[in-house]
Motif scaffolding. Structure first.
Motif, short mmCIF file in Angstrom:
data_model
loop_
_atom_site.label_atom_id
_atom_site.label_comp_id
_atom_site.label_asym_id
_atom_site.label_seq_id
_atom_site.Cartn_x
_atom_site.Cartn_y
_atom_site.Cartn_z
N LEU A 1 0.93 -1.43 -0.03
CA LEU A 1 0.00 0.09 0.08
C LEU A 1 0.82 1.26 -0.05
O LEU A 1 1.94 1.28 0.36
N THR A 2 0.30 2.23 -0.45
CA THR A 2 0.92 3.68 -0.31
C THR A 2 0.94 4.22 0.97
O THR A 2 -0.54 4.35 1.34
N LEU A 3 1.96 4.78 1.58
CA LEU A 3 1.76 5.47 2.76
C LEU A 3 2.73 6.60 2.13
O LEU A 3 3.83 6.56 2.11
N ALA A 4 2.30 7.80 2.74
CA ALA A 4 3.14 9.14 2.20
C ALA A 4 2.41 10.35 3.15
O ALA A 4 1.67 10.25 3.80
N TYR A 5 3.38 11.40 3.14
CA TYR A 5 3.36 12.23 4.17
C TYR A 5 3.10 13.69 3.43
O TYR A 5 3.77 13.94 2.41
N ASN A 6 2.33 14.69 4.02
CA ASN A 6 2.06 15.78 3.52
C ASN A 6 3.30 17.03 3.55
O ASN A 6 3.01 18.17 4.25
N PHE A 7 4.55 16.89 2.91
CA PHE A 7 5.29 17.79 2.85
C PHE A 7 5.11 18.80 1.55
O PHE A 7 5.77 18.32 0.57
N GLN A 8 4.22 19.53 1.67
CA GLN A 8 3.70 20.49 0.41
C GLN A 8 4.93 21.30 -0.25
O GLN A 8 4.81 21.46 -1.23
N LEU A 9 6.08 21.49 0.43
CA LEU A 9 6.92 22.48 -0.23
C LEU A 9 7.66 21.93 -1.34
O LEU A 9 8.27 22.49 -2.14
N ARG A 10 7.31 20.55 -1.38
CA ARG A 10 8.08 19.73 -2.53
C ARG A 10 7.40 20.22 -3.76
O ARG A 10 7.73 19.88 -4.89
N GLN A 11 6.19 20.86 -3.66
CA GLN A 11 5.47 21.25 -4.84
C GLN A 11 5.40 22.60 -5.23
O GLN A 11 4.75 22.90 -6.29
N THR A 12 6.42 23.37 -4.52
CA THR A 12 6.47 24.75 -4.99
C THR A 12 7.31 24.85 -6.20
O THR A 12 8.11 24.07 -6.51
N SER A 13 7.06 25.87 -7.13
CA SER A 13 7.72 26.10 -8.21
C SER A 13 9.08 26.13 -8.23
O SER A 13 9.91 25.80 -8.86
N GLU A 14 9.58 26.88 -6.84
CA GLU A 14 10.87 26.89 -6.85
C GLU A 14 11.60 25.82 -6.33
O GLU A 14 12.71 25.43 -6.84
N TRP A 15 11.11 24.61 -5.90
CA TRP A 15 11.61 23.26 -5.82
C TRP A 15 11.66 22.51 -7.04
O TRP A 15 12.62 21.79 -7.11
N SER A 16 10.63 22.86 -7.86
CA SER A 16 10.79 22.30 -9.16
C SER A 16 11.81 22.68 -10.07
O SER A 16 12.61 21.86 -10.78
N LEU A 17 12.15 23.99 -9.89
CA LEU A 17 13.19 24.60 -10.48
C LEU A 17 14.57 24.09 -10.14
O LEU A 17 15.64 23.85 -11.06
N LEU A 18 14.52 23.72 -8.61
CA LEU A 18 15.80 23.40 -8.19
C LEU A 18 16.28 21.95 -8.67
O LEU A 18 17.26 21.75 -9.04
N THR A 19 15.30 21.04 -8.88
CA THR A 19 15.38 19.82 -9.26
C THR A 19 15.99 19.91 -10.68
O THR A 19 16.61 18.93 -11.27
N ARG A 20 15.32 20.97 -11.48
CA ARG A 20 15.94 21.07 -13.07
C ARG A 20 17.33 21.26 -12.93
O ARG A 20 18.11 20.94 -13.89
N CYS A 21 17.45 22.43 -12.40
CA CYS A 21 19.06 22.66 -12.05
C CYS A 21 19.85 21.80 -11.67
O CYS A 21 20.88 21.56 -12.26
#
Length: 340
Positions: free
Chosen positions: A119-139
């Motif tokens: 089963l999927t168990l996950a936690y609500n760390f929403q800062l992973r969804q910011t545009s800034e974090w998405s840009l960091l991962t692309r960098c």
């Protein structure tokens, strides 16, 4: 695609303002069928407000009558472990509020049962969804940072001890500023490094302001019943010599009311996350590159969608059960170091 049937456990603000609105915006993936709270009147009122059919005041009836596919847990920290384990035993995917649990062992047991059940168990760390974090991962993917070797992560409030709820109750929350705020930026820092386990952890906690009282910017609190830390610091080192410097506070005598950020240092470039700036070299000259047009996004909606994707076996950047266990074990080591 078959819609998942979801139930909310917990009738407080995080369910009302965050999770229920996000679920209601994803009708093609999920149907919210029930709200459960210890107070049936509260559960019924919340269900009626959001157009949810059923309300319960105990989980036995919830599982018997509704048989949900997904359970979203929005209760105090000390209930995350027993309620997650119960939901997994009923073969439900679980989306749990942060932090994962009170102890590292609890989080590890939760991850183990989820894996055993498939089963999927996950936690609500929403800062992973910011545009800034998405840009960091692309960098990172584009090699603009090189090897990341040090991160400064902080989430600070000047005098922001919550004057409501159970935030200062150690038995219910397990801790204070580190458990409530620090885990958000610790999650991001660990993500940037690939979620390793540190070989050394040095931590300190403080309660000077919490126990002495004073002016509050988030309501008043009772210093006589203040049981948690109002500030925490930690230094983590990893086998590859990478390091994280972490700071979290409910109350700190600093200039700004609230300051949340990460500074990430790599061998080719560095980043300050909020607002995003890339510090590097261009054409042989030092350069600071700004990104003023990043999209503002609903990070709760994106994180809920990422969780539902994970439930359906799709690619997702949600905080996994294994990552949650690693994080909670680190938090426990910080508290242990501070107490020694």
């Amino acid at each position: 695609m078959t819609r998942l049937r979801a139930a909310i456990i917990g009738g407080g603000n995080i369910a009302d303002k965050n999770h229920i609105p996000a679920l209601k915006q994803l009708p093609e993936q999920v149907e919210l069928v029930a709200v459960c709270s210890r107070d049936l009147t509260k559960a019924r009122a919340l269900a009626d407000k959001h157009g949810v059919e059923q309300a319960f005041d105990n989980t036995d009836e919830l599982y018997r009558q509704c048989a949900p596919d997904v359970v979203v847990i929005c209760t105090p920290n000390n209930l995350h472990y027993p309620q997650t384990m119960e939901a997994l035993e009923h073969n439900c995917h679980v989306f749990c509020e942060k932090p994962p649990a009170i102890s590292g062992q609890n989080a590890r047991d939760m991850a183990s049962l989820a894996a055993q059940k498939g089963l999927t168990l996950a936690y609500n760390f929403q800062l992973r969804q910011t545009s800034e974090w998405s840009l960091l991962t692309r960098c990172q993917t584009d090699g603009l940072l090189g090897d990341i070797y040090h991160i400064k992560a902080h989430f600070l409030r000047r005098r922001g001890i919550p004057g409501w709820g159970y935030f200062t109750n150690k038995a219910m929350q397990g801790g204070g500023a580190l458990m409530d705020l620090g885990v958000h930026v610790l999650d991001l820092a660990l993500c940037a490094l690939g979620y390793p386990t540190p070989d050394q952890v040095l931590g300190n906690t403080y309660d000077f302001i919490g126990k002495s009282g004073g002016k509050g910017l988030m309501g008043s609190w009772d210093p006589q019943t203040f049981e948690v830390e109002d500030a925490a610091t930690a230094y983590l080192t990893f086998p590859n010599k990478a390091s994280i410097m972490l700071s979290a506070s409910f109350a700190l005598n600093t200039q700004t009311d609230k300051d949340r950020n990460l500074e990430i240092f790599g061998s080719k470039g560095g980043v300050k996350l909020f607002p995003f700036a890339l510090h590097t070299e261009v054409a042989g000259e030092l350069a600071d590159i700004q990104f003023p047009y990043l999209e503002e996004v609903d990070i709760q909606l994106k994180n809920t969608a990422a969780f539902l994707d994970a439930c359906q076996g799709k690619p997702s950047n949600i905080c996994t059960a294994e990552q949650g266990a690693i994080l909670q074990e680190i938090v426990e080591r910080i508290y242990q170091s501070a107490a020694s």
